[in-house]
Design an enzyme around this catalytic site. Structure first.
Site, PDB file in Angstrom:
ATOM      1  N   CYS A 117     -21.630  12.805   1.230  1.00  0.00           N
ATOM      2  CA  CYS A 117     -20.195  12.616   0.939  1.00  0.00           C
ATOM      3  C   CYS A 117     -19.460  13.928   0.735  1.00  0.00           C
ATOM      4  O   CYS A 117     -18.236  13.966   0.810  1.00  0.00           O
ATOM      5  CB  CYS A 117     -20.029  11.733  -0.289  1.00  0.00           C
ATOM      6  SG  CYS A 117     -20.701  10.098  -0.018  1.00  0.00           S
ATOM      7  N   HIS A 257     -12.772  12.631  -2.675  1.00  0.00           N
ATOM      8  CA  HIS A 257     -13.664  11.733  -1.932  1.00  0.00           C
ATOM      9  C   HIS A 257     -13.440  10.313  -2.453  1.00  0.00           C
ATOM     10  O   HIS A 257     -13.328  10.103  -3.662  1.00  0.00           O
ATOM     11  CB  HIS A 257     -15.106  12.169  -2.141  1.00  0.00           C
ATOM     12  CG  HIS A 257     -16.103  11.184  -1.612  1.00  0.00           C
ATOM     13  ND1 HIS A 257     -16.066  10.729  -0.316  1.00  0.00           N
ATOM     14  CD2 HIS A 257     -17.155  10.551  -2.218  1.00  0.00           C
ATOM     15  CE1 HIS A 257     -17.058   9.863  -0.149  1.00  0.00           C
ATOM     16  NE2 HIS A 257     -17.724   9.725  -1.270  1.00  0.00           N
ATOM     17  N   ASN A 287     -15.522   3.533   1.370  1.00  0.00           N
ATOM     18  CA  ASN A 287     -16.136   4.857   1.358  1.00  0.00           C
ATOM     19  C   ASN A 287     -16.663   5.171   2.761  1.00  0.00           C
ATOM     20  O   ASN A 287     -17.644   4.593   3.196  1.00  0.00           O
ATOM     21  CB  ASN A 287     -17.272   4.856   0.331  1.00  0.00           C
ATOM     22  CG  ASN A 287     -17.972   6.192   0.214  1.00  0.00           C
ATOM     23  OD1 ASN A 287     -17.757   7.095   1.024  1.00  0.00           O
ATOM     24  ND2 ASN A 287     -18.816   6.320  -0.791  1.00  0.00           N
TER      25      ASN A 287
HETATM   26  O1  UT7 Z   1     -20.086   8.261  -2.180  1.00  0.00           O
HETATM   27  C1  UT7 Z   1     -21.385   8.513  -2.574  1.00  0.00           C
HETATM   28  C2  UT7 Z   1     -21.551   8.450  -4.019  1.00  0.00           C
HETATM   29  N1  UT7 Z   1     -21.535   7.085  -4.463  1.00  0.00           N
HETATM   30  C3  UT7 Z   1     -20.782   6.748  -5.481  1.00  0.00           C
HETATM   31  O2  UT7 Z   1     -20.058   7.544  -6.030  1.00  0.00           O
HETATM   32  C4  UT7 Z   1     -20.920   5.348  -5.985  1.00  0.00           C
HETATM   33  C5  UT7 Z   1     -21.040   5.328  -7.474  1.00  0.00           C
HETATM   34  N2  UT7 Z   1     -21.295   4.019  -8.029  1.00  0.00           N
HETATM   35  C6  UT7 Z   1     -20.350   3.037  -8.058  1.00  0.00           C
HETATM   36  O3  UT7 Z   1     -19.298   3.180  -7.496  1.00  0.00           O
HETATM   37  C7  UT7 Z   1     -20.650   1.792  -8.849  1.00  0.00           C
HETATM   38  O4  UT7 Z   1     -21.805   2.007  -9.609  1.00  0.00           O
HETATM   39  C8  UT7 Z   1     -20.813   0.506  -7.996  1.00  0.00           C
HETATM   40  C9  UT7 Z   1     -19.493   0.112  -7.405  1.00  0.00           C
HETATM   41  C10 UT7 Z   1     -21.863   0.735  -6.916  1.00  0.00           C
HETATM   42  C11 UT7 Z   1     -21.280  -0.638  -8.886  1.00  0.00           C
HETATM   43  O5  UT7 Z   1     -20.352  -0.822  -9.958  1.00  0.00           O
HETATM   44  P1  UT7 Z   1     -20.843  -0.877 -11.461  1.00  0.00           P
HETATM   45  O6  UT7 Z   1     -19.647  -1.069 -12.274  1.00  0.00           O
HETATM   46  O7  UT7 Z   1     -21.677   0.340 -11.744  1.00  0.00           O
HETATM   47  O8  UT7 Z   1     -21.713  -2.183 -11.478  1.00  0.00           O
HETATM   48  P2  UT7 Z   1     -23.235  -2.360 -11.931  1.00  0.00           P
HETATM   49  O9  UT7 Z   1     -24.155  -1.893 -10.903  1.00  0.00           O
HETATM   50  O10 UT7 Z   1     -23.387  -1.828 -13.327  1.00  0.00           O
HETATM   51  O11 UT7 Z   1     -23.316  -3.928 -12.006  1.00  0.00           O
HETATM   52  C12 UT7 Z   1     -22.597  -4.692 -12.993  1.00  0.00           C
HETATM   53  C13 UT7 Z   1     -22.838  -6.158 -12.749  1.00  0.00           C
HETATM   54  C14 UT7 Z   1     -24.310  -6.522 -12.611  1.00  0.00           C
HETATM   55  O12 UT7 Z   1     -24.506  -7.795 -13.158  1.00  0.00           O
HETATM   56  P3  UT7 Z   1     -25.096  -8.011 -14.607  1.00  0.00           P
HETATM   57  O13 UT7 Z   1     -26.437  -7.370 -14.592  1.00  0.00           O
HETATM   58  O14 UT7 Z   1     -24.139  -7.331 -15.537  1.00  0.00           O
HETATM   59  O15 UT7 Z   1     -25.118  -9.492 -14.761  1.00  0.00           O
HETATM   60  C15 UT7 Z   1     -24.487  -6.584 -11.111  1.00  0.00           C
HETATM   61  O16 UT7 Z   1     -25.550  -7.400 -10.730  1.00  0.00           O
HETATM   62  O17 UT7 Z   1     -22.204  -6.556 -11.535  1.00  0.00           O
HETATM   63  C16 UT7 Z   1     -23.182  -7.150 -10.663  1.00  0.00           C
HETATM   64  N3  UT7 Z   1     -22.827  -6.797  -9.291  1.00  0.00           N
HETATM   65  C17 UT7 Z   1     -21.954  -7.501  -8.561  1.00  0.00           C
HETATM   66  N4  UT7 Z   1     -21.226  -8.592  -8.835  1.00  0.00           N
HETATM   67  C18 UT7 Z   1     -20.412  -9.056  -7.872  1.00  0.00           C
HETATM   68  C19 UT7 Z   1     -23.281  -5.758  -8.557  1.00  0.00           C
HETATM   69  N5  UT7 Z   1     -22.703  -5.764  -7.344  1.00  0.00           N
HETATM   70  C20 UT7 Z   1     -21.885  -6.826  -7.321  1.00  0.00           C
HETATM   71  C21 UT7 Z   1     -21.016  -7.378  -6.361  1.00  0.00           C
HETATM   72  N6  UT7 Z   1     -20.284  -8.474  -6.667  1.00  0.00           N
HETATM   73  N7  UT7 Z   1     -20.853  -6.805  -5.144  1.00  0.00           N
END
Ligand code: UT7
Length: 330
Positions: A117, A257, A287
Site C-alpha cells: 500500500c 492511503h 482500498n
Molecule cells: O491497506 C493495507 C493495510 N490494511 C489496513 O489498513 C486495514 C486495517 N484494518 C481494518 O481496516 C479493520 O481492522 C477491518 C476493516 C479489516 C476490520 O474492522 P474491525 O473494526 O477491526 O473489526 P474486527 O476484525 O475487530 O471485527 C469486529 C467484529 C467481529 O465480530 P465479533 O467477534 O465482535 O462478534 C468480526 O467477526 O465484526 C465481525 N466482522 C464482520 N461483521 C460483518 C468482521 N468482518 C465483518 C464483516 N461484516 N465484513
C-alpha cells in the site's frame, strides 16, 4: 541560490474499471451488511476489473496514456516508467514492461516496485531521485492493483475492503520550490505475518496443496494491522511536518492511503488537519492498494493550485509506511 533540480508532478491520470461491487452485492455473497461495512471502513462500493485476459497492466496503460495526452507528449518520450503493484500481471516480466508495450513507450526504462500500500510513495520517491540527479527528464510513476485477483470472496474480513484501479503521475524537472520536497519511507518486515499472500513466491511455490488451502489470497489480521497503521501513518506524517517546520495550517491537502476511514481520520487529527482538507474517495473505490493516492490526485487535480502543500501518507503490507511532502507545481 538553490540550483538543485526539483522533481515536480506535471500531469495526473487515472483509470477505474466500470463494474461496481456494492456493499449490497457483498451482502448476498458473505455474512455482512452495508451498515457494518460503512461504519467500520467508510466503503460503499468498489470497482472490479472484469473480462478475460485483463490484468493490472490494462489499467496502468490507460492511466499512463491519459497522463501523456494531458501533457501533450508522445509515449515514446517517456524516459522511465515505474509501476508500484502487488498484483503484477505475471511474476515476470514486470507489469511496467507490459504496460510500456501496450502504449508504445518504446524508449522507456521500466520496472515494478513492490511496497504494497505504500508502493506509490516508494515509487514516487525513486522517480523523483532520477529527475533530481539529472538522469531522466520524463518519469512516469504509476500505482495499480487488480486486488480482485487475490481476494477470497468467501472471506468477509477482507473481501469488503479491496477494489481495482490505477493512477499515474508525470515527473519532470522544475524550478526549485515546487515538486517533491521531502519523503520519509519506513519498513519493518517483522510485520509480514499480519498481512501477506502466503503462496505463489519462492517460499511456497504454487501447488495443489497451496491452492486447496487458499494460500494465494490475501491474508490479513485486520485489528493488528489497524493498530500499526494508525500509529505508523500518523507518526510519520507528524515527523514530516516537524522536520519541515510546518503545521497542519500550512497543508492544503492530506492525501492519505485509503484503507480505512478511521485510520485516515486519526492521521488527520494528529496532524491538525480538518476533514475538509482530506482527500477521501474510499467510499467509491475501497482500498486499491498502490492506486489509492494517485487516484485521489487524479480526482482532485482540478481543485489543486500552484503552491499548495500536500502531504501524501500511506501504511501497508511489509510493513511499509511513509509520508511525502509535495508542493503542487501547476
Ligand atoms: O491497506 C493495507 C493495510 N490494511 C489496513 O489498513 C486495514 C486495517 N484494518 C481494518 O481496516 C479493520 O481492522 C477491518 C476493516 C479489516 C476490520 O474492522 P474491525 O473494526 O477491526 O473489526 P474486527 O476484525 O475487530 O471485527 C469486529 C467484529 C467481529 O465480530 P465479533 O467477534 O465482535 O462478534 C468480526 O467477526 O465484526 C465481525 N466482522 C464482520 N461483521 C460483518 C468482521 N468482518 C465483518 C464483516 N461484516 N465484513
Amino acid at each position: 541560490m538553490n540550483n538543485k533540480i526539483s522533481a515536480a508532478i506535471t500531469a495526473v491520470g487515472g483509470y477505474v474499471p466500470e463494474d461496481r461491487l456494492t456493499n449490497f452485492d457483498l451482502e448476498k455473497m458473505v455474512d455482512t451488511n452495508d451498515e457494518w461495512i460503512r461504519s467500520r471502513t467508510g466503503i460503499s462500493e468498489r470497482r472490479i476489473l472484469k473480462g478475460k485476459g485483463l490484468a493490472t497492466s490494462d489499467m496502468i496503460a490507460p492511466a499512463v496514456k491519459q497522463v501523456c495526452e494531458k501533457r501533450g507528449i508522445d509515449p515514446s518520450e517517456i524516459d522511465c516508467l515505474i509501476v508500484a503493484t502487488v498484483t503484477p500481471d505475471m511474476m515476470f516480466p514486470a507489469t511496467a514492461n507490459l504496460a510500456c508495450d501496450k502504449i508504445g513507450a518504446k524508449n522507456a526504462a521500466s520496472f515494478d516496485l513492490s511496497a504494497a500500500c505504500s508502493g506509490f510513495l516508494y515509487a514516487l520517491t525513486t522517480g523523483a531521485a532520477f529527475i533530481e540527479s539529472g538522469r531522466y527528464k520524463k518519469v512516469i510513476v504509476a500505482g495499480g492493483d487488480k486486488m480482485s485477483a487475490i481476494v477470497d470472496y468467501t472471506d468477509r474480513s477482507t473481501c469488503i475492503i479491496f477494489g481495482d484501479g490505477a493512477g499515474a503521475v508525470l515527473l519532470e524537472p522544475h524550478e526549485a520550490g515546487y515538486g517533491i520536497k521531502d519523503s520519509i519511507l519506513k519498513s519493518d518486515g517483522s510485520g509480514c505475518h499480519y498481512l501477506h499472500q502466503k503462496a505463489g513466491g519462492s517460499l511456497r511455490p504454487a501447488s495443489i496443496e497451496t491452492v486447496t488451502n487458499k494460500e494465494h489470497y490475501i491474508y490479513q489480521e485486520g485489528q493488528a494491522v489497524f493498530k500499526f497503521a494508525v500509529k505508523g501513518m500518523a507518526d510519520v506524517s507528524a515527523e514530516l511536518l516537524q522536520r519541515n517546520n510546518l503545521t497542519g495550517d500550512d497543508i492544503a491537502w492530506l492525501v492519505p492511503h485509503q484503507a480505512n476511514k478511521r485510520i485516515i481520520d486519526a492521521t488527520a487529527h494528529r496532524m491538525g488537519i480538518s476533514s475538509d482538507k482530506v482527500m477521501l474517495n474510499i467510499q467509491k473505490y475501497g482500498n486499491t492498494t498502490a492506486a489509492t493516492i494517485p487516484l485521489c490526485l487524479w480526482e482532485w487535480e482540478p481543485l489543486l493550485k500552484k503552491g499548495d502543500n500536500l502531504v501524501l501518507a500511506a501504511f501497508g503490507g511489509g510493513f511499509t509506511w511513509g509520508a511525502t511532502l509535495v508542493t503542487w507545481a501547476y
